[in-house]
Write an enzyme that holds these catalytic residues in place. Sequence first.
Site, PDB file in Angstrom:
ATOM      1  N   SER A 108       0.851  -1.188   0.000  1.00 16.59           N
ATOM      2  CA  SER A 108       0.000   0.000   0.000  1.00 16.59           C
ATOM      3  C   SER A 108       0.886   1.237   0.000  1.00 16.59           C
ATOM      4  O   SER A 108       2.016   1.201   0.494  1.00 16.59           O
ATOM      5  CB  SER A 108      -0.872  -0.010   1.260  1.00 16.59           C
ATOM      6  OG  SER A 108      -1.351   1.286   1.543  1.00 16.59           O
ATOM      7  N   SER A 109       0.354   2.329  -0.524  1.00 15.95           N
ATOM      8  CA  SER A 109       1.139   3.570  -0.577  1.00 15.95           C
ATOM      9  C   SER A 109       1.381   4.143   0.818  1.00 15.95           C
ATOM     10  O   SER A 109       2.245   5.008   0.992  1.00 15.95           O
ATOM     11  CB  SER A 109       0.430   4.611  -1.444  1.00 15.95           C
ATOM     12  OG  SER A 109      -0.856   4.880  -0.936  1.00 15.95           O
ATOM     13  N   CYS A 110       0.662   3.665   1.837  1.00 18.04           N
ATOM     14  CA  CYS A 110       0.835   4.210   3.192  1.00 18.04           C
ATOM     15  C   CYS A 110       2.149   3.751   3.834  1.00 18.04           C
ATOM     16  O   CYS A 110       2.478   4.162   4.943  1.00 18.04           O
ATOM     17  CB  CYS A 110      -0.339   3.845   4.081  1.00 18.04           C
ATOM     18  SG  CYS A 110      -0.399   2.102   4.514  1.00 18.04           S
ATOM     19  N   TYR A 137      -0.930  -0.703  10.152  1.00 17.60           N
ATOM     20  CA  TYR A 137      -1.114  -1.330   8.834  1.00 17.60           C
ATOM     21  C   TYR A 137       0.140  -1.146   7.989  1.00 17.60           C
ATOM     22  O   TYR A 137       0.624  -2.087   7.341  1.00 17.60           O
ATOM     23  CB  TYR A 137      -2.325  -0.691   8.138  1.00 17.60           C
ATOM     24  CG  TYR A 137      -2.615  -1.230   6.752  1.00 17.60           C
ATOM     25  CD1 TYR A 137      -3.139  -2.506   6.585  1.00 17.60           C
ATOM     26  CD2 TYR A 137      -2.371  -0.460   5.616  1.00 17.60           C
ATOM     27  CE1 TYR A 137      -3.412  -3.004   5.316  1.00 17.60           C
ATOM     28  CE2 TYR A 137      -2.648  -0.945   4.349  1.00 17.60           C
ATOM     29  CZ  TYR A 137      -3.174  -2.215   4.203  1.00 17.60           C
ATOM     30  OH  TYR A 137      -3.434  -2.711   2.947  1.00 17.60           O
ATOM     31  N   LYS A 141       2.775  -3.964   6.312  1.00 17.98           N
ATOM     32  CA  LYS A 141       3.089  -4.018   4.880  1.00 17.98           C
ATOM     33  C   LYS A 141       4.595  -3.866   4.621  1.00 17.98           C
ATOM     34  O   LYS A 141       5.153  -4.520   3.742  1.00 17.98           O
ATOM     35  CB  LYS A 141       2.296  -2.946   4.117  1.00 17.98           C
ATOM     36  CG  LYS A 141       0.805  -3.259   4.025  1.00 17.98           C
ATOM     37  CD  LYS A 141       0.563  -4.516   3.221  1.00 17.98           C
ATOM     38  CE  LYS A 141      -0.896  -4.843   3.042  1.00 17.98           C
ATOM     39  NZ  LYS A 141      -1.106  -6.103   2.314  1.00 17.98           N
ATOM     40  N   HIS A 180     -12.878   3.354   2.517  1.00 11.64           N
ATOM     41  CA  HIS A 180     -11.940   4.388   2.082  1.00 11.64           C
ATOM     42  C   HIS A 180     -12.710   5.591   1.547  1.00 11.64           C
ATOM     43  O   HIS A 180     -13.914   5.527   1.344  1.00 11.64           O
ATOM     44  CB  HIS A 180     -11.007   3.830   0.999  1.00 11.64           C
ATOM     45  CG  HIS A 180     -10.003   2.864   1.533  1.00 11.64           C
ATOM     46  ND1 HIS A 180     -10.160   1.504   1.442  1.00 11.64           N
ATOM     47  CD2 HIS A 180      -8.825   3.058   2.171  1.00 11.64           C
ATOM     48  CE1 HIS A 180      -9.119   0.906   2.002  1.00 11.64           C
ATOM     49  NE2 HIS A 180      -8.290   1.819   2.448  1.00 11.64           N
TER      50      HIS A 180
END
Length: 308
Positions: A108-110, A137, A141, A180
């Site tokens: 994920s981009s987070c 989270y 990842k 989201h």
Amino acid sequence: MEKHSKIFVAGHRGMVGSAIYRKLQKEGYQNLITRTSKEVDLRDQQAVAAFFNEEKPDYVFLAAAKVGGIVANNTYRADFLYENLAIQNNVIHQSYVNGVKKLMFLGSSCIYPKLAPQPLKEEYLLTGLLEPTNEPYAIAKIAGIKMCDAYRDQYGCNFVSVMPTNLYGYNDNYHPENSHVLPALIRKFDEAKHNGSKEVTIWGTGSPMREFLFADDLADACYFLMENYSEPNLINIGTGEDLTIKDLALAVKETVGFEGELVFDTSKPDGTPRKLMDVSKLHDLGWKHKIALKEGLKLAYQDYLSKK
């Protein structure tokens, strides 16, 4: 991947997994393996070991994860960390144990630092502090990326990591609290339209910028990379284009046909100011997205209406 290869799509009922499954079917792959979470709980080490030992998949797309929006991430912090670590630990390790030819881990981009320079380049990983609201989270990842690289280093496994930007599309989650931003807006505007509301309240200032990729484009990119990319570290998947949450809300409003006003609740958090992916690595390999946001919003809204 050969057309007869045994391919396990983990998380096939989610938005990402179902898009990958559809893409593989479209490309003529018939030997696709799936399991629901009731059939095989990927958090259960013994259950995953037994499944891999029995099925012996050739390829794995690891799209199973516990996911949610800003509220869900901040509320269920322990669940997001524990469950995602458990899922990826079990699937990645058993892929090694059972001789999987190639595994693709979806992140994920987070994972990138909250205040990283824009656009986000792959090498910015672990160069700063994370956004606090979804840190558990993100840490899970990041551990998955590092696990793929560690198994590559130690055992020679062809495990690759891809980092999608914000996604939307068929089989999205439209839950009023746990979804989201984009699906949440679709639901909000549709409900306001049918209730005859004069206004819709948007969290935050509307100024943060976000990038959105239709899930079927992501699946297309994942298939392309499974065939053409076998490098360590990670690769971004996105459009390379972003817009403000306010402009997104206006686009969703137009798609849904809501006639009222927008109100911004500035007491609510904005999250990360901007999250635009640098997709030059992906573009250089020869892949670009096909579905523009305006077209994608229409498809997503039809999907929402079909599930009401």
